[in-house]
Design an enzyme around this catalytic site. Structure first.
Site, PDB file in Angstrom:
ATOM      1  N   CYS A   2       0.843  -1.220   0.045  1.00  0.00           N
ATOM      2  CA  CYS A   2      -0.086  -0.003  -0.047  1.00  0.00           C
ATOM      3  C   CYS A   2       0.971   1.225  -0.103  1.00  0.00           C
ATOM      4  O   CYS A   2       2.014   1.138   0.456  1.00  0.00           O
ATOM      5  CB  CYS A   2      -1.131   0.158   1.208  1.00  0.00           C
ATOM      6  SG  CYS A   2      -2.004  -1.274   1.112  1.00  0.00           S
ATOM      7  N   GLY A  29       0.920  -0.819  -4.950  1.00  0.00           N
ATOM      8  CA  GLY A  29      -0.595  -1.323  -4.778  1.00  0.00           C
ATOM      9  C   GLY A  29      -1.308  -1.214  -6.023  1.00  0.00           C
ATOM     10  O   GLY A  29      -1.521   0.086  -6.559  1.00  0.00           O
ATOM     11  N   ASN A 105      -0.883   1.640   5.589  1.00  0.00           N
ATOM     12  CA  ASN A 105       0.089   0.762   5.120  1.00  0.00           C
ATOM     13  C   ASN A 105       0.858   0.023   6.394  1.00  0.00           C
ATOM     14  O   ASN A 105       1.314   0.711   7.162  1.00  0.00           O
ATOM     15  CB  ASN A 105       1.159   1.820   4.438  1.00  0.00           C
ATOM     16  CG  ASN A 105       2.298   0.881   3.779  1.00  0.00           C
ATOM     17  OD1 ASN A 105       3.403   1.332   3.702  1.00  0.00           O
ATOM     18  ND2 ASN A 105       2.165  -0.441   3.560  1.00  0.00           N
ATOM     19  N   GLY A 106       0.508  -1.232   6.447  1.00  0.00           N
ATOM     20  CA  GLY A 106       1.073  -2.028   7.254  1.00  0.00           C
ATOM     21  C   GLY A 106       0.363  -3.139   7.508  1.00  0.00           C
ATOM     22  O   GLY A 106      -0.749  -3.650   6.988  1.00  0.00           O
ATOM     23  N   CYS A 239      11.581  -1.686   7.345  1.00  0.00           N
ATOM     24  CA  CYS A 239      11.673  -2.907   6.770  1.00  0.00           C
ATOM     25  C   CYS A 239      12.934  -2.893   5.775  1.00  0.00           C
ATOM     26  O   CYS A 239      12.823  -1.907   4.851  1.00  0.00           O
ATOM     27  CB  CYS A 239      10.404  -2.864   5.991  1.00  0.00           C
ATOM     28  SG  CYS A 239      10.356  -4.390   4.748  1.00  0.00           S
ATOM     29  N   TYR A 245      13.700  -4.456  -2.592  1.00  0.00           N
ATOM     30  CA  TYR A 245      12.878  -4.424  -3.554  1.00  0.00           C
ATOM     31  C   TYR A 245      11.502  -3.690  -3.532  1.00  0.00           C
ATOM     32  O   TYR A 245      11.274  -3.347  -4.832  1.00  0.00           O
ATOM     33  CB  TYR A 245      12.052  -6.010  -3.445  1.00  0.00           C
ATOM     34  CG  TYR A 245      10.903  -6.481  -4.130  1.00  0.00           C
ATOM     35  CD1 TYR A 245      11.109  -6.708  -5.362  1.00  0.00           C
ATOM     36  CD2 TYR A 245       9.703  -6.216  -3.415  1.00  0.00           C
ATOM     37  CE1 TYR A 245       9.949  -6.746  -6.369  1.00  0.00           C
ATOM     38  CE2 TYR A 245       8.623  -6.678  -4.129  1.00  0.00           C
ATOM     39  CZ  TYR A 245       8.517  -6.995  -5.370  1.00  0.00           C
ATOM     40  OH  TYR A 245       7.517  -6.973  -6.231  1.00  0.00           O
ATOM     41  N   SER A 286      13.390  -5.363 -11.139  1.00  0.00           N
ATOM     42  CA  SER A 286      13.950  -5.314  -9.569  1.00  0.00           C
ATOM     43  C   SER A 286      15.256  -5.829  -9.199  1.00  0.00           C
ATOM     44  O   SER A 286      16.099  -5.491  -8.568  1.00  0.00           O
ATOM     45  CB  SER A 286      13.028  -5.984  -8.666  1.00  0.00           C
ATOM     46  OG  SER A 286      12.802  -7.217  -9.212  1.00  0.00           O
ATOM     47  N   ASP A 348      19.024 -11.608  -9.467  1.00  0.00           N
ATOM     48  CA  ASP A 348      17.500 -11.057  -9.120  1.00  0.00           C
ATOM     49  C   ASP A 348      17.533 -10.734  -7.447  1.00  0.00           C
ATOM     50  O   ASP A 348      18.453 -10.969  -6.849  1.00  0.00           O
ATOM     51  CB  ASP A 348      16.591 -12.302  -9.055  1.00  0.00           C
ATOM     52  CG  ASP A 348      14.972 -11.548  -9.395  1.00  0.00           C
ATOM     53  OD1 ASP A 348      14.911 -10.317  -8.907  1.00  0.00           O
ATOM     54  OD2 ASP A 348      14.119 -12.568  -9.641  1.00  0.00           O
ATOM     55  N   ASP A 349      16.525  -9.815  -7.073  1.00  0.00           N
ATOM     56  CA  ASP A 349      16.511  -9.155  -5.652  1.00  0.00           C
ATOM     57  C   ASP A 349      16.206 -10.235  -4.483  1.00  0.00           C
ATOM     58  O   ASP A 349      16.772  -9.963  -3.535  1.00  0.00           O
ATOM     59  CB  ASP A 349      15.729  -7.883  -5.812  1.00  0.00           C
ATOM     60  CG  ASP A 349      14.133  -8.648  -5.896  1.00  0.00           C
ATOM     61  OD1 ASP A 349      13.518  -8.542  -4.894  1.00  0.00           O
ATOM     62  OD2 ASP A 349      13.797  -8.579  -7.289  1.00  0.00           O
ATOM     63  N   CYS A 385       6.696 -12.941   6.852  1.00  0.00           N
ATOM     64  CA  CYS A 385       6.343 -11.361   7.246  1.00  0.00           C
ATOM     65  C   CYS A 385       5.063 -11.421   7.919  1.00  0.00           C
ATOM     66  O   CYS A 385       3.939 -11.660   7.392  1.00  0.00           O
ATOM     67  CB  CYS A 385       6.508 -10.353   6.274  1.00  0.00           C
ATOM     68  SG  CYS A 385       5.974  -8.786   6.651  1.00  0.00           S
ATOM     69  N   CYS A 436      14.313  -3.669  10.398  1.00  0.00           N
ATOM     70  CA  CYS A 436      13.576  -4.916  10.594  1.00  0.00           C
ATOM     71  C   CYS A 436      14.211  -5.938   9.785  1.00  0.00           C
ATOM     72  O   CYS A 436      14.077  -5.669   8.280  1.00  0.00           O
ATOM     73  CB  CYS A 436      12.076  -4.941  10.566  1.00  0.00           C
ATOM     74  SG  CYS A 436      11.263  -6.498  10.413  1.00  0.00           S
ATOM     75  N   CYS A 439      12.309 -11.507   8.550  1.00  0.00           N
ATOM     76  CA  CYS A 439      12.060 -12.304   7.366  1.00  0.00           C
ATOM     77  C   CYS A 439      13.510 -13.305   7.038  1.00  0.00           C
ATOM     78  O   CYS A 439      13.549 -14.091   6.371  1.00  0.00           O
ATOM     79  CB  CYS A 439      11.522 -12.109   6.261  1.00  0.00           C
ATOM     80  SG  CYS A 439      12.161 -10.514   5.599  1.00  0.00           S
TER      81      CYS A 439
HETATM   82  P1  5GP Z   1      10.247 -16.576  -6.857  1.00  0.00           P
HETATM   83  O1  5GP Z   1      11.395 -16.849  -7.316  1.00  0.00           O
HETATM   84  O2  5GP Z   1      10.370 -16.451  -5.436  1.00  0.00           O
HETATM   85  O3  5GP Z   1       9.053 -17.043  -7.480  1.00  0.00           O
HETATM   86  O4  5GP Z   1      10.062 -14.794  -7.245  1.00  0.00           O
HETATM   87  C1  5GP Z   1      11.005 -13.915  -6.761  1.00  0.00           C
HETATM   88  C2  5GP Z   1      10.656 -12.566  -7.545  1.00  0.00           C
HETATM   89  O5  5GP Z   1       9.446 -12.122  -6.861  1.00  0.00           O
HETATM   90  C3  5GP Z   1      11.634 -11.539  -7.389  1.00  0.00           C
HETATM   91  O6  5GP Z   1      12.015 -11.110  -8.704  1.00  0.00           O
HETATM   92  C4  5GP Z   1      10.943 -10.466  -6.850  1.00  0.00           C
HETATM   93  O7  5GP Z   1      11.437  -9.036  -7.296  1.00  0.00           O
HETATM   94  C5  5GP Z   1       9.536 -10.732  -6.881  1.00  0.00           C
HETATM   95  N1  5GP Z   1       8.527 -10.271  -5.959  1.00  0.00           N
HETATM   96  C6  5GP Z   1       7.184 -10.026  -6.155  1.00  0.00           C
HETATM   97  N2  5GP Z   1       6.557  -9.545  -4.918  1.00  0.00           N
HETATM   98  C7  5GP Z   1       7.372  -9.721  -3.812  1.00  0.00           C
HETATM   99  C8  5GP Z   1       7.497  -9.582  -2.498  1.00  0.00           C
HETATM  100  O8  5GP Z   1       6.569  -9.172  -2.083  1.00  0.00           O
HETATM  101  N3  5GP Z   1       8.549  -9.463  -1.673  1.00  0.00           N
HETATM  102  C9  5GP Z   1       9.728  -9.904  -2.383  1.00  0.00           C
HETATM  103  N4  5GP Z   1      10.715 -10.107  -1.609  1.00  0.00           N
HETATM  104  N5  5GP Z   1       9.861 -10.351  -3.759  1.00  0.00           N
HETATM  105  C10 5GP Z   1       8.648 -10.087  -4.303  1.00  0.00           C
HETATM  106 FE1  SF4 Z   2      10.195  -6.269   5.879  1.00  0.00          FE
HETATM  107 FE2  SF4 Z   2      10.642  -8.855   6.196  1.00  0.00          FE
HETATM  108 FE3  SF4 Z   2      10.395  -7.129   8.401  1.00  0.00          FE
HETATM  109 FE4  SF4 Z   2       8.421  -7.872   6.841  1.00  0.00          FE
HETATM  110  S1  SF4 Z   2       9.705  -9.209   8.101  1.00  0.00           S
HETATM  111  S2  SF4 Z   2       8.573  -5.779   7.497  1.00  0.00           S
HETATM  112  S3  SF4 Z   2       9.396  -7.878   4.728  1.00  0.00           S
HETATM  113  S4  SF4 Z   2      12.008  -6.912   6.828  1.00  0.00           S
HETATM  114 MG    MG Z   3      11.502  -9.367  -9.582  1.00  0.00          MG
END
Ligand code: 5GP
Ligand code: SF4
Ligand code: MG
Length: 468
Positions: A2, A29, A105-106, A239, A245, A286, A348-349, A385, A436, A439
């Site tokens: 959000c 969002g 947001n939260g 966070c 990301y 990303s 990837d991130d 999370c 934080c 996760c």
């Molecule tokens: P996975 O390989 O886990 O299926 O997907 C990873 C990808 O999902 C990454 O490229 C990341 O940018 C994207 N992604 C989409 N939504 C989220 C999210 O809410 N949190 C995170 N950490 N990555 C997300």
């Molecule tokens: Fe962010 Fe991970 Fe903390 Fe959730 S648990 S607020 S995604 S750092």
């Molecule tokens: Mg991505």
């Protein structure tokens, strides 16, 4: 996720400015959007499902949303309650006859307890969003001033909350005592604004002043801004995924540019997990800044190896496995000339479930990559999370169930390397006690009640119906 925005500017078209700001915050969002304006004390709210430009027509902005101050929200859809118009924000309430709206947001970790408590006291919920709990609590503190009622409500709510409020004569904004989700103060001329991310200020011609601090409440009127700490015991625990990301790369959080932080994460990743390869590519968008950083630090050439189709929504979920597999190709398509016969480092991130990464590795192999080395510019996600990010439950998180070596096998990658927690912190250039990282390390800064842990999978289901 959000996004939030707020502005007080009696001589400017506040609805148009809020619209532009929400456009800039759309990535936080895509489920729906809403704007509330106060027009000489009368509050009007307009909200609909859809993307920002679909929700607000010129007529709505210029005729229905006239005012001197406004707040806005874009909603992130978590599966289940996603397409429910009632859950869109801002939500409307009143305190002793004074109308106010609120956007959030939260995620409140004690929402189930508070939901039952309010229901027992006769409150009838109209939505399944925890934002309604905040508004309903404030509305119950009859006899208190609005700020006092907010303070009283904060003594009951626990969790991650960045909030903006609109009353007939002001816009208020606050962050929870740990500042898990962002909220920033900006300025344009002598007008003040609030936003989840600083590009929202740039887009309307303003600039970032500072981050709202954890436990701080700011109150903006047409004469200026006042600030109060409603909580003495505060800590900065933002966070860390905002840097990894969530946030736009062109923004700053706690004085650190997000793009630069991501680039440095990629540089650090190359130091931690070097590999002999011919080309570095990123998973757009990303993974791109970290891929650039990896290429720079490793000396391996960066190329665009995957092209993203920007018009594919997140909603492309076809039950047929064949069509679903094609889905990833619609979203990401490889450039054969870059990949074929090459030893490829793909950055990837993050890896959440591993499903996307697995498809990407297989796509690169199908395209003729000689080797595929997956590099991830964040540490393994090992815990869910509970603070408002829709990362899976324990059993869905691949990092919680498998070792990196097992994950590499599952992905079909020739090697896999994750950034270390220390490396990530170093790359952001803030000390590790500012975040934080629950996760990533399982240390939750705000205690998570058993009810919330149990309900993790049910979070998005509508709340139980109120008993009369
Ligand atoms: P996975 O390989 O886990 O299926 O997907 C990873 C990808 O999902 C990454 O490229 C990341 O940018 C994207 N992604 C989409 N939504 C989220 C999210 O809410 N949190 C995170 N950490 N990555 C997300
Ligand atoms: Fe962010 Fe991970 Fe903390 Fe959730 S648990 S607020 S995604 S750092
Ligand atoms: Mg991505």
């Amino acid at each position: 996720m959000c996004s939030l925005f707020g502005i007080v500017a009696p001589d400017l078209p506040v609805a148009d400015l809020t619209y532009l700001a929400l456009y800039a915050l759309q990535h936080r969002g895509q489920e729906g959007a809403g704007i509330s304006v106060s027009n000489h004390g009368q509050i009007q709210t307009y909200k609909q499902l859809g993307l920002v430009p679909q929700v607000f027509t010129e007529t709505v902005l210029r005729q229905q949303l006239i005012g001197q101050m406004a707040i806005g929200h874009t909603r992130y859809s978590t599966t289940g309650s996603g397409h429910v118009v009632e859950n869109l924000q801002p939500l409307e309430f009143s305190l002793d006859g004074m109308p106010f709206t609120v956007a959030h947001n939260g995620n409140l970790v004690n929402q189930f307890e508070l939901h039952s408590e309010l229901t027992e006291r006769g409150y009838r919920f109209k939505t399944s969003s925890d934002t309604e709990i905040v508004g309903a609590l404030i509305a119950q503190f009859s006899g208190l001033s609005f700020e006092e009622a907010i303070f009283a409500a904060t003594r009951k709510i626990k969790g991650a909350y960045s909030l903006v409020f609109l009353t007939p004569d002001r816009v208020l904004g606050m962050r929870d005592p740990y500042g898990i989700r962002p909220l920033l103060l900006g300025k344009m001329g002598n007008h003040y604004m609030l936003a989840s991310e600083s590009p929202a200020f740039d887009i309307v011609g303003g600039k970032l002043i500072r981050d709202i601090e954890p436990g701080e409440l700011v109150s903006i009127t047409d004469v200026g801004v006042e600030t109060k700490m409603y909580e003495a015991q505060t800590k900065r625990r933002m966070c860390v995924f905002e840097y990894i990301y969530l946030a736009r790369p062109d923004g700053d959080l706690y004085g650190r540019n997000v793009y630069k932080a991501r680039r440095r994460m990629g540089e650090q990743l190359a130091l931690e997990h070097p590999v002999k390869a011919d080309v570095v590519i990123g998973v757009p968008d990303s993974g791109t800044p970290a891929a650039l950083g990896y290429a720079k630090a490793s000396g391996i050439e960066y190329e665009e190896g995957l092209i993203k189709n920007r018009y594919v929504g997140r909603t492309f979920i076809n039950p047929d496995p064949m069509v679903r597999d094609l889905g990833v190709k619609i979203k990401l398509h490889p450039i054969r000339e870059v990949i074929e016969g090459k030893r490829v480092v793909v950055v990837d991130d993050s890896i959440v479930r591993g499903t996307t990464s697995r498809k990407i590795v297989s796509l690169l192999k199908q395209t003729g990559a000689a080797e595929v080395h997956m590099r991830v510019s964040s540490p393994p996600i090992v815990s869910p999370c509970f603070y408002g990010i829709d990362t899976a439950s324990y059993d869905e998180l691949i990092g919680a169930r498998k070792t990196p070596a097992e994950i590499a096998r599952y992905l079909g990658a020739d090697s896999l390397g994750y950034l270390s927690i220390e490396g990530m912190v170093k790359a952001i250039r803030l000390s590790d006690d500012q975040f934080c990282m629950a996760c990533l390390n399982g240390k939750y800064p705000i205690e998570v009640p058993a009810s919330m842990k149990r309900e993790k999978n049910l979070l998005t289901e509508p709340a139980p119906p109120a008993v009369a």
